[in-house]
Design a protein around this motif. Structure first.
Motif, PDB file in Angstrom:
ATOM      1  N   HIS A   1       0.819  -1.209   0.000  1.00 37.15           N
ATOM      2  CA  HIS A   1       0.000   0.000   0.000  1.00 37.15           C
ATOM      3  C   HIS A   1       0.857   1.263   0.000  1.00 37.15           C
ATOM      4  O   HIS A   1       0.574   2.210  -0.750  1.00 37.15           O
ATOM      5  N   ALA A   2       1.896   1.299   0.831  1.00 37.90           N
ATOM      6  CA  ALA A   2       2.678   2.526   0.997  1.00 37.90           C
ATOM      7  C   ALA A   2       3.744   2.696  -0.073  1.00 37.90           C
ATOM      8  O   ALA A   2       3.997   3.824  -0.525  1.00 37.90           O
ATOM      9  N   PHE A   3       4.368   1.582  -0.495  1.00 40.23           N
ATOM     10  CA  PHE A   3       5.543   1.700  -1.365  1.00 40.23           C
ATOM     11  C   PHE A   3       5.473   0.871  -2.649  1.00 40.23           C
ATOM     12  O   PHE A   3       6.435   0.846  -3.425  1.00 40.23           O
ATOM     13  N   LEU A   4       4.349   0.170  -2.840  1.00 39.08           N
ATOM     14  CA  LEU A   4       4.175  -0.650  -4.043  1.00 39.08           C
ATOM     15  C   LEU A   4       5.314  -1.653  -4.212  1.00 39.08           C
ATOM     16  O   LEU A   4       5.800  -1.878  -5.326  1.00 39.08           O
ATOM     17  N   ARG A   5       5.718  -2.247  -3.106  1.00 43.34           N
ATOM     18  CA  ARG A   5       6.762  -3.263  -3.160  1.00 43.34           C
ATOM     19  C   ARG A   5       6.509  -4.337  -2.109  1.00 43.34           C
ATOM     20  O   ARG A   5       5.703  -4.145  -1.199  1.00 43.34           O
ATOM     21  N   GLU A   6       7.208  -5.450  -2.263  1.00 44.92           N
ATOM     22  CA  GLU A   6       7.062  -6.550  -1.323  1.00 44.92           C
ATOM     23  C   GLU A   6       7.836  -6.256  -0.033  1.00 44.92           C
ATOM     24  O   GLU A   6       8.809  -5.481  -0.053  1.00 44.92           O
ATOM     25  N   PRO A   7       7.443  -6.861   1.091  1.00 45.24           N
ATOM     26  CA  PRO A   7       8.106  -6.560   2.360  1.00 45.24           C
ATOM     27  C   PRO A   7       9.572  -6.944   2.408  1.00 45.24           C
ATOM     28  O   PRO A   7      10.343  -6.354   3.175  1.00 45.24           O
ATOM     29  N   ASP A   8      10.007  -7.910   1.580  1.00 46.55           N
ATOM     30  CA  ASP A   8      11.432  -8.260   1.595  1.00 46.55           C
ATOM     31  C   ASP A   8      12.274  -7.285   0.773  1.00 46.55           C
ATOM     32  O   ASP A   8      13.512  -7.369   0.791  1.00 46.55           O
ATOM     33  N   ASP A   9      11.624  -6.334   0.100  1.00 48.68           N
ATOM     34  CA  ASP A   9      12.352  -5.330  -0.678  1.00 48.68           C
ATOM     35  C   ASP A   9      12.428  -3.973   0.028  1.00 48.68           C
ATOM     36  O   ASP A   9      12.950  -3.007  -0.545  1.00 48.68           O
ATOM     37  N   LEU A  10      11.919  -3.871   1.243  1.00 53.59           N
ATOM     38  CA  LEU A  10      11.920  -2.592   1.939  1.00 53.59           C
ATOM     39  C   LEU A  10      13.336  -2.108   2.243  1.00 53.59           C
ATOM     40  O   LEU A  10      14.191  -2.881   2.678  1.00 53.59           O
ATOM     41  N   THR A  11      13.567  -0.828   2.038  1.00 55.49           N
ATOM     42  CA  THR A  11      14.826  -0.226   2.449  1.00 55.49           C
ATOM     43  C   THR A  11      14.764   0.078   3.950  1.00 55.49           C
ATOM     44  O   THR A  11      13.703   0.006   4.572  1.00 55.49           O
ATOM     45  N   SER A  12      15.892   0.454   4.521  1.00 54.40           N
ATOM     46  CA  SER A  12      15.911   0.779   5.940  1.00 54.40           C
ATOM     47  C   SER A  12      15.011   1.979   6.243  1.00 54.40           C
ATOM     48  O   SER A  12      14.316   1.998   7.270  1.00 54.40           O
ATOM     49  N   ARG A  13      14.997   2.966   5.354  1.00 55.77           N
ATOM     50  CA  ARG A  13      14.160   4.140   5.585  1.00 55.77           C
ATOM     51  C   ARG A  13      12.681   3.809   5.438  1.00 55.77           C
ATOM     52  O   ARG A  13      11.841   4.279   6.222  1.00 55.77           O
ATOM     53  N   GLN A  14      12.324   3.010   4.453  1.00 55.70           N
ATOM     54  CA  GLN A  14      10.924   2.621   4.290  1.00 55.70           C
ATOM     55  C   GLN A  14      10.442   1.812   5.489  1.00 55.70           C
ATOM     56  O   GLN A  14       9.321   2.011   5.963  1.00 55.70           O
ATOM     57  N   ALA A  15      11.283   0.916   5.967  1.00 58.24           N
ATOM     58  CA  ALA A  15      10.914   0.129   7.147  1.00 58.24           C
ATOM     59  C   ALA A  15      10.688   1.044   8.347  1.00 58.24           C
ATOM     60  O   ALA A  15       9.701   0.899   9.082  1.00 58.24           O
ATOM     61  N   ALA A  16      11.585   1.999   8.558  1.00 53.61           N
ATOM     62  CA  ALA A  16      11.445   2.924   9.683  1.00 53.61           C
ATOM     63  C   ALA A  16      10.198   3.786   9.521  1.00 53.61           C
ATOM     64  O   ALA A  16       9.521   4.114  10.517  1.00 53.61           O
ATOM     65  N   THR A  17       9.856   4.151   8.293  1.00 52.24           N
ATOM     66  CA  THR A  17       8.655   4.957   8.057  1.00 52.24           C
ATOM     67  C   THR A  17       7.395   4.176   8.404  1.00 52.24           C
ATOM     68  O   THR A  17       6.458   4.717   9.005  1.00 52.24           O
ATOM     69  N   LEU A  18       7.358   2.907   8.032  1.00 49.55           N
ATOM     70  CA  LEU A  18       6.200   2.089   8.397  1.00 49.55           C
ATOM     71  C   LEU A  18       6.044   2.014   9.914  1.00 49.55           C
ATOM     72  O   LEU A  18       4.934   2.162  10.443  1.00 49.55           O
TER      73      LEU A  18
END
Length: 227
Positions: free
Chosen positions: A168-185
């Motif tokens: 929903h937030a980044f149009l990507r799978e959870p194993d592709d999250l960057t460190s910043r995207q993970a922290a944003t979630l």
């Protein structure tokens, strides 16, 4: 048999029955993906909006996400037994002084609440939360507790779990999250209905940076290597 003996037997049988029921309610989810939770069911009834949720296993979640959750929510998670007594003491002292009410819930407590209970601060609910927290800590390994947390946490209105949140937030799978995207979630977890990872406010952007700093202070994903 005297009345006292019958009462004692009844009490023992009741305790054993309650323990057996607890094991039946908690132990299977050590291995089985959860189909839903009490909070998801409540959200479906109260808001009448669709629930976006799909279980995703640990090895399909970016290593950035669990360490961001621990750094932001519960830094003593690997070592405590469900309760952070230091944080509970600080919260009680702050509340006693009339400061802004705050809790001290660990990740284990939040899992117990999400799976089995309802929002609120009544003594009955808090007592059940403590009981199920202990049961979860006894019956599940730490990594499973964190895996369940990342799957059932609400990241937005009707958005539950890392898979739905990442898409929903980044149009990507959870194993592709960057460190910043993970922290944003993780930054939106305190108030997922008001905050957005897809369109972060100034507060969410600032909180994201704070979480990244906390992750670095813990030594990154290696901090959770022993789970």
């Amino acid at each position: 048999m005297s009345g006292r003996q019958r009462l004692a037997r009844f009490a023992v049988a009741a305790v054993l029955g309650w323990v057996a029921l607890t094991v039946l309610l908690v132990l299977p989810w050590r291995w089985i993906p959860l189909p839903t939770t009490a909070f998801m069911l409540r959200e479906r009834i109260v808001s009448e909006q669709p629930i976006h949720y799909q279980w995703v296993p640990w090895d399909r979640i970016s290593a950035h996400l669990p360490i961001a959750a621990v750094a932001a929510e519960d830094q003593k998670f690997p070592e405590h037994f469900g309760f952070d007594l230091d944080e509970i003491g600080k919260a009680l002292e702050r509340n006693r002084r009339g400061g802004r009410l705050r809790g001290a819930s660990t990740i284990s407590q939040q899992v117990a609440k999400n799976l089995y209970l309802w929002p609120g601060q009544s003594l009955v609910r808090k007592g059940l939360e403590a009981y199920f927290t202990v049961a979860i800590e006894v019956l599940w390994p730490k990594r499973r507790i964190l895996e369940v947390y990342l799957n059932v946490a609400e990241f937005g209105p009707g958005i539950f779990g890392a898979l739905a949140a990442s898409r929903h937030a980044f149009l990507r799978e959870p194993d592709d999250l960057t460190s910043r995207q993970a922290a944003t979630l993780i930054a939106v977890l305190p108030s997922p209905k008001r905050m957005s990872a897809a369109n972060p406010s100034e507060y969410v952007i600032r909180r994201t940076g704070e979480i990244q700093d906390a992750v670095a202070q813990l030594g990154g994903a290696a901090y959770l290597r022993g789970l």
